[in-house]
Write an enzyme that holds these catalytic residues in place. Structure first.
Site, PDB file in Angstrom:
ATOM      1  N   ASP A  60       1.914 -27.327  52.962  1.00  0.00           N
ATOM      2  CA  ASP A  60       1.984 -28.728  53.398  1.00  0.00           C
ATOM      3  C   ASP A  60       1.300 -29.642  52.383  1.00  0.00           C
ATOM      4  OD1 ASP A  60       3.127 -27.832  55.717  1.00  0.00           O
ATOM      5  OD2 ASP A  60       1.262 -27.896  56.879  1.00  0.00           O
TER       6      ASP A  60
HETATM    7  N1  URA Z   1      -0.030 -23.467  57.947  1.00  0.00           N
HETATM    8  C1  URA Z   1      -0.073 -24.821  57.934  1.00  0.00           C
HETATM    9  O1  URA Z   1      -0.297 -25.457  58.954  1.00  0.00           O
HETATM   10  N2  URA Z   1       0.121 -25.452  56.746  1.00  0.00           N
HETATM   11  C2  URA Z   1       0.331 -24.809  55.581  1.00  0.00           C
HETATM   12  O2  URA Z   1       0.475 -25.432  54.527  1.00  0.00           O
HETATM   13  C3  URA Z   1       0.363 -23.397  55.618  1.00  0.00           C
HETATM   14  C4  URA Z   1       0.183 -22.746  56.807  1.00  0.00           C
END
Ligand code: URA
Length: 242
Positions: free
Chosen positions: A110
């Site tokens: 993310d």
């Molecule tokens: N879980 C999440 O919430 N975000 C990420 O980037 C990876 C795993």
């Protein structure tokens, strides 16, 4: 046969506009080498990284690229974005445009997650790493807004129902490091998975960092935003027992 592979006779036939019978003759005349070895079998399987030579001329020689990047927060795991810098933008000081354009991201993070991102132009390698049946472990360091309790460990191990996808998450390992910090190991990558799992406890993730994928750990010396090529050993080790 996978989309990324084809028979040698088809490759030569399409590449040189020669019919299959002609290709058989060329092979019988010992004029074709694949990865430096004399090709005898028209049905030999080649892929986009096979070095193929005919009459001492290279017909194909693509180089595979495998890159580890330390993604900072605020950079998006995409090839293009109107608002934010992308992981591809971070590579421009180290890699040629032609190489960058050939790459894809192996398991996204993310926007506000930092840490290990892998990029490659070898889709067979990335498919093995991301295939759900291989359950490759991804290790994350998580900082939370509220203190953790032992209840989290069981809940993560048992799996949680995600109504939107109508799935139960795979067993995840959670290790409490300090009252506000945990290590979480996932074998899948659902949308915002870690944030949603802690969300069940109404506990906000304030920092999330991916430390490793399978055998491969992010170099402690690799500064945020920097990248490096994986060694041949790292490329092979990460998929060796899949
Ligand atoms: N879980 C999440 O919430 N975000 C990420 O980037 C990876 C795993």
């Amino acid at each position: 046969m996978s989309l990324n592979t084809m028979r040698l006779d088809r490759f030569i036939s399409e590449h040189c506009q020669i019919n299959r019978k002609g290709v058989r003759l060329i092979l019988a005349q010992k004029r074709v080498f694949v990865d430096g070895i004399l090709a005898r079998d028209v049905a030999q399987i080649v892929d986009k990284f096979s070095v193929i030579e005919m009459d001492h001329k290279i017909l194909q020689a693509n180089q595979a690229h495998y890159i580890m990047l330390n993604k900072p927060i605020g950079v998006v795991c995409a090839t293009k974005d109107d608002k934010h810098n992308t992981v591809m933008d971070l590579l421009t000081s180290q890699y040629e445009k032609k190489i960058i354009n050939s790459l894809h991201i192996v398991g996204r993070l993310d926007l506000n997650t930092s840490g290990l991102v892998l990029l490659t132009n070898d889709s067979r390698w990335s498919e093995r790493l991301t295939s759900p049946e291989h359950k490759v472990e991804k290790c994350y360091q998580v900082t939370l807004a509220k203190p953790l309790t032992q209840d989290y460990i069981n809940a993560f191990a048992q799996g949680m129902y995600f109504p939107y996808e109508d799935i139960i998450t795979q067993a995840a390992k959670l290790r409490i490091l300090t009252p506000l910090q945990a290590e979480v190991i996932l074998t899948e990558g659902r949308y915002h998975q870690i944030k949603r799992m802690f969300g069940r406890f109404r506990n906000q993730v304030v920092k999330l960092h991916r430390q490793s994928i399978g055998q491969l750990t992010l170099d402690a010396s690799l500064m945020q935003g920097n990248s490096r090529n994986l060694t041949a050993e790292e490329v092979n080790n990460i998929t060796s027992f899949l």
